[in-house]
Design a protein around this motif. Structure first.
Motif, short mmCIF file in Angstrom:
data_model
loop_
_atom_site.label_atom_id
_atom_site.label_comp_id
_atom_site.label_asym_id
_atom_site.label_seq_id
_atom_site.Cartn_x
_atom_site.Cartn_y
_atom_site.Cartn_z
N GLY A 211 0.60 -10.63 -4.84
CA GLY A 211 -0.39 -9.92 -4.05
C GLY A 211 -0.92 -8.67 -4.74
N LYS A 212 -1.55 -7.82 -3.93
CA LYS A 212 -2.15 -6.58 -4.43
C LYS A 212 -1.18 -5.42 -4.27
N ILE A 213 -1.28 -4.47 -5.22
CA ILE A 213 -0.54 -3.22 -5.14
C ILE A 213 -1.55 -2.10 -5.24
N ILE A 214 -1.66 -1.29 -4.19
CA ILE A 214 -2.63 -0.21 -4.18
C ILE A 214 -1.95 1.10 -3.81
N SER A 215 -2.61 2.19 -4.14
CA SER A 215 -2.09 3.52 -3.80
C SER A 215 -3.20 4.31 -3.13
N ALA A 216 -3.00 4.60 -1.84
CA ALA A 216 -4.00 5.33 -1.08
C ALA A 216 -3.59 6.78 -0.84
N ASN B 185 0.86 -1.19 0.00
CA ASN B 185 0.00 0.00 0.00
C ASN B 185 0.89 1.24 0.00
N LYS B 186 0.91 1.95 -1.12
CA LYS B 186 1.72 3.16 -1.22
C LYS B 186 0.90 4.34 -0.72
#
Length: 373
Positions: free
Chosen positions: A356-361, A339-340
Motif C-alpha cells: 500500500g501507500k505510506i504517507i506523512s501528513a 498515514n504518519k
C-alpha cells in the motif's frame, strides 16, 4: 401468582419479597412453570422474591413480569450463599427504584441459563441485572424479545444498560451454541471483569463505555455493532486471551469509537466506514488486527502499538499519530494506507507483505526502511 403486595406496618418486621421470603439455611426451594405478575414490595427489596438465606433455590420455566421493588431487585433480590439457579425463565417489564431492574445479586453460586430479559428498568444501576458477586450466565438474551425486536433494558436516567458489575464481581457469559444478544450494553466498576466464553457468538451493542473493568473474550466471537452516538467501546482493558477468540467491530459512525488498551492473542476485525481509536497500552497484544474498512487511529504519543500483526485492506487506513520517536516492529501487510501524523519520528520497516501507500501528513519525520525484493 399475581398482585401480591408487601406493606410496611408497625407489627410486620419482614419488608422484602412480596410472594416469597426465604431466610432459612436448610431450605431447598424449587419453583416450576409459575408466572409472577404485578407483584410489589412498597418499602423493601425483591418485587416477587427475596432470597436472603437458603440451601438451594431453583426456578425453572417461569415468567416474571411487571413486578416492582421500592428498593433493589424488581423481580428477585438475592443475598444467599446457597445455590441460586434460574433456567428457561423470562424477565420483562420489572422495575426497581434502586439497583437491579430484574435481579439484584449479592449472594454466591448463581447460575442463569436460557433466560430472556427485556424492558426491565432500574432508577439505580443495572437495567436487568446488578451484581456485586460472581455469577455465570449461559445462552441468554438481553434487550430483545423472541422475535428479535429491540426491547431495551434501562438504568440511571433511562440510559440503555443490561448488566452492571460492582465490587470486583466477575461474570462468565457462556455461549455454547448459535448466538446470544446483549442489546443494551454492560457497565461496571474498575476491578470487575466480564468474560465471554464458549464457541458461540455474542452479539453486543448499546452503551458499553461505562465498563471500567476488564472485558475478556476467552473463546469464540463477540460481534460488536456500534450504536448511534456511542464514542467508546469499553473504557477498561479488552483482553482476547486465546488464539480462538475474536472481536469483530462494525463501526459506522463519524464519531470515533475507542479501545483503551488491548491485550491477548486473538483476532480483532474492524469493519465499517467509521473511525476506531486505539489508545492505552497495547504492546501485550500479540494477535492480529485486520482493518477491512475505514480507519484505525493509533495515538502513539501516550500509547504503545500492538506487538502482533496488522493487515490493512485496500481503501482502509492506519493513522499512526506520535509526538515522540517510535519504531513499528510488528508485521504490517495489505494494500491500504499508513498515514504518519504528529510531530514525532516514526521508523517503519516495509517488506513484500505491504503493497500500500505510506504517507506523512504531520510535521515530524517518517523513516522507511524498504526491504522489498
Amino acid at each position: 401468582i399475581t398482585k401480591a403486595k408487601r406493606y410496611d406496618t408497625e407489627d410486620e418486621k419482614i419488608k422484602d419479597g412480596s410472594v416469597i421470603y426465604a431466610n432459612n439455611t436448610d431450605a431447598n426451594i424449587r419453583i416450576t412453570d409459575t408466572d409472577f405478575t404485578d407483584n410489589e414490595v412498597l418499602l423493601g427489596n425483591g418485587g416477587a422474591i427475596a432470597n436472603e438465606l437458603s440451601k438451594s433455590f431453583q426456578i425453572n420455566g417461569s415468567v416474571f413480569s411487571n413486578n416492582i421493588a421500592n428498593k433493589n431487585g424488581g423481580a428477585i433480590y438475592n443475598t444467599s450463599t446457597g445455590e441460586l439457579s434460574l433456567n428457561n425463565t423470562e424477565f420483562y417489564e420489572n422495575s426497581a427504584e434502586g439497583n437491579g431492574g430484574a435481579i439484584y445479586n449479592n449472594g454466591s453460586n448463581v447460575t442463569i441459563s436460557n433466560a430472556k430479559f427485556y424492558s426491565n428498568s432500574a432508577k439505580g444501576k443495572g437495567g436487568a441485572i446488578y451484581t456485586e458477586t460472581d455469577m455465570t450466565i449461559i445462552d441468554s438474551i438481553f434487550g430483545s424479545d423472541s422475535a428479535g425486536l429491540a426491547k431495551v433494558n434501562t438504568a440511571e436516567n433511562g440510559e440503555w444498560n443490561d448488566i452492571y458489575l460492582a465490587n470486583n464481581a466477575n461474570i462468565i457469559f457462556n455461549v455454547t451454541s448459535a448466538e446470544n444478544n446483549i442489546y443494551s450494553g454492560i457497565a461496571g466498576e474498575a476491578g470487575t471483569k466480564f468474560i465471554k466464553d464458549g464457541s458461540g457468538t455474542l452479539n453486543l451493542s448499546g452503551v458499553n463505555e461505562n465498563m471500567l473493568g476488564e472485558f475478556e473474550i476467552r473463546n469464540g466471537k463477540v460481534y460488536y455493532q456500534q450504536a448511534e452516538d456511542i464514542v467508546s467501546f469499553m473504557s477498561g482493558r479488552v483482553n482476547l486471551s486465546s488464539e480462538n477468540s475474536e472481536l469483530e467491530m462494525d463501526i459506522f459512525d463519524d464519531l470515533q469509537s475507542s479501545i483503551h488498551g488491548l491485550t491477548g492473542k486473538g483476532n480483532v476485525i474492524k469493519n465499517g466506514e467509521g473511525l476506531l481509536h486505539l489508545t492505552g497500552d497495547n504492546k501485550n497484544f500479540n494477535g492480529k488486527l485486520s482493518i477491512n474498512d475505514g480507519k484505525v487511529l493509533f495515538d502513539g504519543s501516550t500509547s504503545d502499538y500492538i506487538s502482533g500483526t496488522t493487515e490493512i485492506a485496500q481503501n482502509s487506513e492506519l493513522e499512526y499519530n506520535t509526538n515522540k520517536s517510535d519504531s513499528v516492529l510488528n508485521n504490517i501487510s495489505g494494500n491500504g494506507t499508513i498515514n504518519k501524523t504528529g510531530s514525532g519520528t516514526l521508523n517503519f520497516t516495509r517488506d513484500d507483505n505491504f503493497n500500500g501507500k505510506i504517507i506523512s501528513a504531520g510535521s515530524g519525520i517518517l523513516n522507511v526502511n524498504d526491504q522489498t525484493s
